[in-house]
Design an enzyme around this catalytic site. Structure first.
Site, PDB file in Angstrom:
ATOM      1  CG  HIS A  53      30.882   2.513  14.215  1.00 25.41           C
ATOM      2  ND1 HIS A  53      30.490   1.204  14.059  1.00 25.41           N
ATOM      3  CD2 HIS A  53      32.233   2.522  14.104  1.00 25.41           C
ATOM      4  CE1 HIS A  53      31.558   0.453  13.884  1.00 25.41           C
ATOM      5  NE2 HIS A  53      32.630   1.226  13.907  1.00 25.41           N
ATOM      6  NE  ARG A  54      32.328  -0.437  10.801  1.00 24.50           N
ATOM      7  CZ  ARG A  54      32.398  -1.739  10.967  1.00 24.50           C
ATOM      8  NH1 ARG A  54      31.649  -2.520  10.219  1.00 24.50           N
ATOM      9  NH2 ARG A  54      33.224  -2.296  11.824  1.00 24.50           N
ATOM     10  CD  GLU A  80      34.548   5.117  12.078  1.00 26.18           C
ATOM     11  OE1 GLU A  80      35.669   4.587  12.099  1.00 26.18           O
ATOM     12  OE2 GLU A  80      33.534   4.537  11.603  1.00 26.18           O
ATOM     13  CD  GLU A 154      39.559   2.814  11.449  1.00 28.59           C
ATOM     14  OE1 GLU A 154      38.381   2.834  11.858  1.00 28.59           O
ATOM     15  OE2 GLU A 154      40.323   1.828  11.589  1.00 28.59           O
ATOM     16  CE  LYS A 156      38.919  -0.322   9.418  1.00 30.76           C
ATOM     17  NZ  LYS A 156      39.049  -0.476  10.878  1.00 30.76           N
ATOM     18  CG  ASP A 281      26.810   0.311  14.906  1.00 32.93           C
ATOM     19  OD1 ASP A 281      27.876   0.898  14.698  1.00 32.93           O
ATOM     20  OD2 ASP A 281      26.716  -0.935  14.973  1.00 32.93           O
TER      21      ASP A 281
END
Ligand code: G3P
Ligand code: CA
Length: 286
Positions: A53-54, A80, A154, A156, A281
């Site tokens: 995640h990120r 991601e 994504e 955003k 994460d």
């Protein structure tokens, strides 16, 4: 010892035993039983994607090359990342619509040029070790990871970035990431905004799409029926990812990635709910 303390101690023991069994491998699944949907497969038989995640944002500043490299080093299956547009219409990788939280400047991404954005340090806020990390462009990420590491991109807040769908599609085409999907797609594009996803689908129908959902009540049969017209994935928040919703999405023929899962116990429970991917994460925890 009081009765309440005994109950608490008992609960703690159950949670600890569960975590130890999770760490042990498939013992937890033996405890949980057979897969509820397929009947015969255990959760360990399925490949559940570990999605950073990120990037591996539990270990490095989110949405930076350092976080993406860390995800790769930890063996994540997919990265991601969040994309927005600069004032001069470059696709840049940052989560918030302003730079305030992750840099020492203030201002909206939309109001800053690429040059201004890339002058910012987005590593220092996280840890001095990451001093000098810059906001990457989507192009830089595709150049480094495209075709080597699957990406979950994504869009955003697309409502404030007219043309973002075309921009992302053009870059994917440039890096030949617009191929029809494979078992694990090279790229999936996701958004909370289903109108934007439908726009993207018209531009580039070969790239798989995911609808992000945070409200469990949004997952009605009607909405799922709409999503399946253009998307291959529905990605609910942990709160929205109850067994019933997961089954409904699967029944409609789409896959499920759940976000943002930070605890091992939730991961173990989701594995037994037959999810297809876990966005976290800490991709090494799974
Ligand atoms: O991938 C899902 C997740 O990233 C959506 O939430 O706020 O972290 O972009 P957010
Ligand atoms: Ca995101």
């Amino acid at each position: 010892m009081k009765k309440v303390s005994w109950v608490r101690t008992g609960l703690r023991l159950i949670v600890m035993v569960f975590i130890i069994l999770s760490l042990w491998g498939d013992s937890a699944y033996a405890l949980l039983g057979k897969d509820s949907i397929n009947g015969t497969l255990t959760a360990m038989d399925r490949k559940i994607l570990r999605i950073a995640h990120r990037g591996a944002s539990g270990y490095a500043p989110e949405n930076t090359m350092a976080a993406f490299e860390r995800a790769r080093a930890l063996g994540a299956d997919m990265i991601e990342l969040d994309v927005q547009l600069s004032r001069d219409d470059h696709a840049v990788v940052i989560h918030d619509t302003n730079v305030n939280r992750v840099s020492n400047a203030k201002g909206l991404v939309r109001n800053m040029t690429l040059e201004q954005l890339q002058k910012l340090d987005v590593g220092l806020w996280y840890d001095p070790l990451f001093k000098g990390e810059k906001i990457p462009t989507l192009e830089e990420v595709l150049e480094r990871f495209g075709g080597k590491m699957p990406l979950l991109i994504e869009m955003k807040s697309p409502a404030i970035y007219p043309g973002i769908e075309q921009k992302v599609a053009d870059l994917l085409r440039k890096y030949r990431l617009d191929k029809p999907s494979e078992e694990i797609p090279e790229v999936i594009v996701q958004s909370f905004n289903s109108v934007s996803l439908q726009r993207f689908h018209k531009i580039m129908p070969s790239v798989p799409l995911a609808v992000l959902v945070s409200n469990p009540l949004e997952l009605t049969d009607g909405r799922i029926g709409e999503f399946v017209q253009f998307a291959q994935y529905v990605n609910p928040s942990l709160d929205a990812a109850n067994k019933d919703n997961i089954q409904k999405i699967h029944k409609a023929g789409m896959k499920v990635f759940v976000w943002n899962v930070k605890h091992m116990l939730d991961m173990a429970l989701l594995q037994n709910s037959a999810v297809d991917g876990i966005i976290t994460d800490y991709p090494d925890l799974l």
